[in-house]
Design a protein around this motif. Structure first.
Motif, mmCIF file in Angstrom:
data_model
loop_
_atom_site.group_PDB
_atom_site.id
_atom_site.type_symbol
_atom_site.label_atom_id
_atom_site.label_comp_id
_atom_site.label_asym_id
_atom_site.label_seq_id
_atom_site.Cartn_x
_atom_site.Cartn_y
_atom_site.Cartn_z
ATOM 1 N N PHE A 126 0.830 -1.220 0.000
ATOM 2 C CA PHE A 126 0.000 0.000 0.000
ATOM 3 C C PHE A 126 0.857 1.260 0.000
ATOM 4 O O PHE A 126 0.354 2.366 0.170
ATOM 5 C CB PHE A 126 -0.897 0.000 1.258
ATOM 6 C CG PHE A 126 -0.111 -0.352 2.495
ATOM 7 C CD1 PHE A 126 0.654 0.591 3.125
ATOM 8 C CD2 PHE A 126 -0.106 -1.656 2.974
ATOM 9 C CE1 PHE A 126 1.432 0.266 4.230
ATOM 10 C CE2 PHE A 126 0.663 -2.000 4.084
ATOM 11 C CZ PHE A 126 1.427 -1.026 4.709
ATOM 12 N N GLY A 169 11.526 5.036 3.672
ATOM 13 C CA GLY A 169 12.473 4.078 4.227
ATOM 14 C C GLY A 169 12.046 3.427 5.522
ATOM 15 O O GLY A 169 11.076 3.836 6.170
ATOM 16 N N GLU A 170 12.803 2.389 5.874
ATOM 17 C CA GLU A 170 12.580 1.665 7.125
ATOM 18 C C GLU A 170 13.751 2.010 8.064
ATOM 19 O O GLU A 170 14.876 1.531 7.857
ATOM 20 C CB GLU A 170 12.513 0.147 6.833
ATOM 21 C CG GLU A 170 12.575 -0.749 8.054
ATOM 22 C CD GLU A 170 11.592 -0.354 9.164
ATOM 23 O OE1 GLU A 170 10.413 -0.104 8.887
ATOM 24 O OE2 GLU A 170 12.034 -0.298 10.330
ATOM 25 N N SER A 202 9.202 5.301 13.461
ATOM 26 C CA SER A 202 8.162 4.357 13.068
ATOM 27 C C SER A 202 8.780 3.198 12.290
ATOM 28 O O SER A 202 9.543 3.405 11.353
ATOM 29 C CB SER A 202 7.135 5.084 12.199
ATOM 30 O OG SER A 202 6.182 4.177 11.703
ATOM 31 N N SER A 223 4.048 -0.131 12.912
ATOM 32 C CA SER A 223 2.985 -0.220 11.902
ATOM 33 C C SER A 223 2.471 -1.647 11.846
ATOM 34 O O SER A 223 3.138 -2.530 11.319
ATOM 35 C CB SER A 223 3.534 0.176 10.529
ATOM 36 O OG SER A 223 4.093 1.462 10.590
ATOM 37 N N ASN A 225 -1.029 -2.765 10.855
ATOM 38 C CA ASN A 225 -1.737 -2.803 9.567
ATOM 39 C C ASN A 225 -2.550 -4.051 9.253
ATOM 40 O O ASN A 225 -3.280 -4.089 8.262
ATOM 41 C CB ASN A 225 -0.776 -2.535 8.401
ATOM 42 C CG ASN A 225 -0.092 -1.184 8.517
ATOM 43 O OD1 ASN A 225 -0.592 -0.310 9.203
ATOM 44 N ND2 ASN A 225 1.047 -1.026 7.898
ATOM 45 N N PHE A 299 -6.132 5.094 4.248
ATOM 46 C CA PHE A 299 -5.230 4.920 3.106
ATOM 47 C C PHE A 299 -5.153 6.173 2.234
ATOM 48 O O PHE A 299 -6.175 6.731 1.838
ATOM 49 C CB PHE A 299 -5.718 3.733 2.269
ATOM 50 C CG PHE A 299 -4.925 3.506 1.018
ATOM 51 C CD1 PHE A 299 -3.561 3.259 1.080
ATOM 52 C CD2 PHE A 299 -5.540 3.542 -0.227
ATOM 53 C CE1 PHE A 299 -2.819 3.046 -0.075
ATOM 54 C CE2 PHE A 299 -4.806 3.331 -1.387
ATOM 55 C CZ PHE A 299 -3.453 3.083 -1.307
ATOM 56 N N ASN A 300 -3.938 6.603 1.942
ATOM 57 C CA ASN A 300 -3.724 7.702 1.003
ATOM 58 C C ASN A 300 -3.539 7.090 -0.375
ATOM 59 O O ASN A 300 -2.568 6.353 -0.593
ATOM 60 C CB ASN A 300 -2.493 8.520 1.407
ATOM 61 C CG ASN A 300 -2.728 9.233 2.727
ATOM 62 O OD1 ASN A 300 -3.751 9.884 2.918
ATOM 63 N ND2 ASN A 300 -1.798 9.080 3.655
ATOM 64 N N GLY A 344 3.101 7.354 3.044
ATOM 65 C CA GLY A 344 3.121 6.359 1.980
ATOM 66 C C GLY A 344 3.080 6.936 0.585
ATOM 67 O O GLY A 344 2.984 6.207 -0.389
HETATM 68 N N1 SAH Z 1 8.880 2.038 7.307
HETATM 69 C C1 SAH Z 1 8.299 2.698 8.425
HETATM 70 C C2 SAH Z 1 8.149 4.198 8.263
HETATM 71 C C3 SAH Z 1 7.632 4.721 6.940
HETATM 72 S S1 SAH Z 1 5.916 4.512 6.575
HETATM 73 C C4 SAH Z 1 6.972 2.069 8.796
HETATM 74 O O1 SAH Z 1 6.495 1.207 8.045
HETATM 75 O O2 SAH Z 1 6.439 2.378 9.847
HETATM 76 C C5 SAH Z 1 5.061 5.484 7.763
HETATM 77 C C6 SAH Z 1 3.618 5.069 7.984
HETATM 78 O O3 SAH Z 1 2.844 5.271 6.803
HETATM 79 C C7 SAH Z 1 3.477 3.588 8.309
HETATM 80 O O4 SAH Z 1 2.585 3.419 9.394
HETATM 81 C C8 SAH Z 1 2.852 3.003 7.046
HETATM 82 O O5 SAH Z 1 2.106 1.842 7.331
HETATM 83 C C9 SAH Z 1 2.014 4.163 6.565
HETATM 84 N N2 SAH Z 1 1.687 4.135 5.151
HETATM 85 C C10 SAH Z 1 2.434 3.681 4.133
HETATM 86 N N3 SAH Z 1 1.795 3.868 2.966
HETATM 87 C C11 SAH Z 1 0.602 4.453 3.252
HETATM 88 C C12 SAH Z 1 -0.492 4.919 2.459
HETATM 89 N N4 SAH Z 1 -0.484 4.835 1.137
HETATM 90 N N5 SAH Z 1 -1.528 5.472 3.098
HETATM 91 C C13 SAH Z 1 -1.537 5.609 4.441
HETATM 92 N N6 SAH Z 1 -0.527 5.214 5.228
HETATM 93 C C14 SAH Z 1 0.535 4.632 4.637
#
Ligand code: SAH
Length: 365
Positions: A126, A169-170, A202, A223, A225, A299-300, A344
């Motif tokens: 996502f 990134g992670e 995060s 996260s 999810n 979700f974005n 995201g």
């Molecule tokens: N890798 C790390 C930090 C980056 S993502 C992580 O996964 O936590 C930061 C947050 O955005 C995470 O909670 C992730 O699940 C969320 N995220 C990623 N893509 C997204 C999207 N398209 N819409 C909403 N949240 C999203």
């Protein structure tokens, strides 16, 4: 040390030195030790771009420093302003890679969302950033440079109140650089002096590494999810292959949470995928008894994702279900969606005509 750090043609990049290496560098120049903190203060608190601006060093010392070293701040490519006041800052790094950070004003808070990798190690379905794959890890100074550059944009008196490591990134896949960057951000004598409790990292759930976050004194967000192993495997294939939901939750329960702090659990809501009331019930059971809060992230959307954002009513229903079970549950507002600056959405330049691209001078106040 100096000879190791520098070949005849390449000057030492002062921002690339951590405190220990800076001390060794200063010693090699034959300078007293306090010079090291003096230089660090100019870099992080003074945000100078030229050695000549280090005015408490004598002219001779500045010339000597200039002959061996440089301050190579990343070039700032552009700032894209969203309609809601969110600004996405694009920095071009030494090798031409572009890193994105997002400045988010809300009420009396001003949050900066930082990237820790170009692209991402993981492949969450996502997330737009995941589509880039991993280009490379960011270095500590490239992470801090995002803060320095954002600060260049603040009006006098304006201050960052929060820093979140939630951009591209992670962070736990690049932990050493992240830890070094956090030191530079939090150090009060020579660094940026951001209180650690104002910084949140995060992670998608690298379970064996989350305990390392505690050593930094900053907040941890995880996260989740998904509430079943098969769904998590579908949504977050690599993260789920590395650690099961069960082992991740066990690691969260073992996390040495300081007094007065709580963990944050993030949960991206995908319509018809993980937003059923049963998911809320399972999530509540997972987190039962943990000192935590829950951030729901509707979700974005981005083209070709295959997912859709749930209705506001569905989001509210999910939130209510968890609240009934006694949890503090927040719905994260999507900020900067029109410039692909929301969670995201980092990794692709927006092209919508209503966007305003500002140059640095236009935004300087
Ligand atoms: N890798 C790390 C930090 C980056 S993502 C992580 O996964 O936590 C930061 C947050 O955005 C995470 O909670 C992730 O699940 C969320 N995220 C990623 N893509 C997204 C999207 N398209 N819409 C909403 N949240 C999203």
């Amino acid at each position: 040390m100096l000879s190791k750090m520098r070949t005849s043609s390449t000057p030492v990049q002062l921002l690339a030195l951590d405190q220990k290496v800076m001390e060794a560098f200063v010693r090699d120049l034959g300078w007293p030790m306090y010079r090291s903190e003096q230089i660090l203060r100019w870099l992080y608190q003074g945000r100078v771009r030229n050695i000549d601006e280090m005015t408490d060093l004598s002219l001779t010392d500045r010339r000597q420093l200039e002959s061996v070293a440089t301050i190579a701040r990343a070039q700032q490519q552009s700032v894209v302003a969203a309609e809601d006041g969110t600004r996405k800052i694009l920095l071009t790094l030494e090798d031409g890679q572009i890193v994105e950070s997002v400045l988010i004003p809300e009420g009396n808070r001003l949050t900066l969302c930082l990237s820790t990798q170009i692209g991402c190690t993981l492949d969450c379905r996502f997330c737009l950033t995941a589509r880039m794959g991993l280009k490379r890890n960011l270095k500590a100074h490239e992470i801090v440079d995002q803060v320095l550059t954002a600060q260049d944009y603040l009006t006098p008196g304006q201050q960052l109140t929060n820093v979140v490591l939630m951009g591209m990134g992670e962070p736990l896949a690049n932990f050493d650089a992240v830890a070094d960057a956090v030191t530079r951000m939090t150090n009060r004598r020579w660094g940026l002096g951001v209180p650690p409790r104002r910084i949140t990292l995060s992670t998608a759930g690298l379970a064996t590494r989350i305990k390392d976050v505690a050593t930094l004194g900053i907040n941890l967000a995880v996260s989740l999810n998904a509430t079943t192993e098969p769904l998590r495997a579908r949504l977050m294939p690599t993260a789920s292959r590395l650690h099961s939901l069960k082992s991740l939750l066990a690691a969260c329960r073992r996390y040495p949470l300081p007094p007065h702090r709580r963990l944050t659990f993030e949960y991206v809501l995908l319509s018809g995928v993980n937003d059923h009331p049963d998911d809320a019930v399972r999530l509540g059971k997972f987190l039962n008894g943990m000192r935590c809060k829950i951030n729901l992230i509707p979700f974005n959307e981005f083209p070709g994702s295959g997912f859709t954002r749930p209705s506001d009513a569905a989001v509210a229903g999910f939130q209510a279900e968890l609240r009934r079970r006694g949890f503090d549950v927040f719905v994260r507002k999507s900020r900067g969606r029109d410039v692909l600056g929301a969670c995201g959405q980092l990794g692709r330049l927006p092209s919508a005509p209503r966007l305003v691209a500002l140059t640095r001078s236009e935004t300087d106040c």
